[in-house]
Design a protein around this motif. Structure first.
Motif, PDB file in Angstrom:
ATOM      1  N   ALA A   3       0.833  -1.210   0.000  1.00 56.58           N
ATOM      2  CA  ALA A   3       0.000   0.000   0.000  1.00 56.58           C
ATOM      3  C   ALA A   3       0.866   1.257   0.000  1.00 56.58           C
ATOM      4  CB  ALA A   3      -0.940  -0.003   1.208  1.00 56.58           C
ATOM      5  N   HIS A  21       2.376   1.716  -3.421  1.00 55.40           N
ATOM      6  CA  HIS A  21       1.367   2.223  -4.360  1.00 55.40           C
ATOM      7  C   HIS A  21       1.154   3.722  -4.170  1.00 55.40           C
ATOM      8  CE1 HIS A  21       0.113  -1.418  -6.375  1.00 55.40           C
ATOM      9  NE2 HIS A  21       0.091  -2.046  -5.213  1.00 55.40           N
ATOM     10  N   ARG A  22       1.175   4.215  -2.925  1.00 52.85           N
ATOM     11  CA  ARG A  22       1.013   5.646  -2.678  1.00 52.85           C
ATOM     12  C   ARG A  22       2.148   6.446  -3.301  1.00 52.85           C
ATOM     13  NH1 ARG A  22       0.991   6.221   3.337  1.00 52.85           N
ATOM     14  NH2 ARG A  22       0.818   8.441   2.886  1.00 52.85           N
TER      15      ARG A  22
END
Length: 73
Positions: free
Chosen positions: A27, A30-31
Motif C-alpha cells: 500500500a 502504491h502511494r
C-alpha cells in the motif's frame, strides 16, 4: 517516458512538498507510485525505522518547477 505535466502546480490542491510515511508494505509503495505518476519527483533518500512491530518508511516528494522552453536559434 513520463507524461508531460500540464500545470505548474500540483493537482487537486496538493502541496508542492510532501512526505509520505507508513508501514513498509504494498500500500505504501502504491502511494509513492501514484504520486510519481501525478508528476511528483523523489526528493532525497527514503528513511526507515522499526517501531517494535513493523518497519515504518518515509519518502519525501516535490513538485518540480517547469523549466522554460529554450527558444529556437
Amino acid at each position: 517516458m513520463m507524461p508531460a505535466r500540464k500545470s505548474l502546480q500540483p493537482p487537486e490542491g496538493l502541496p508542492r512538498y510532501r512526505i509520505l510515511t507508513g508501514k513498509d508494505d504494498a500500500a505504501f509503495c502504491h502511494r509513492v507510485s501514484e504520486a510519481l505518476t501525478l508528476g511528483y519527483r523523489l526528493y532525497g533518500s527514503p528513511a526507515a525505522t522499526f517501531n517494535g512491530r513493523d518497519v515504518i518508511v518515509a519518502q519525501a516528494l516535490i513538485w518540480p518547477p517547469v523549466k522554460p522552453a529554450q527558444e529556437p536559434e
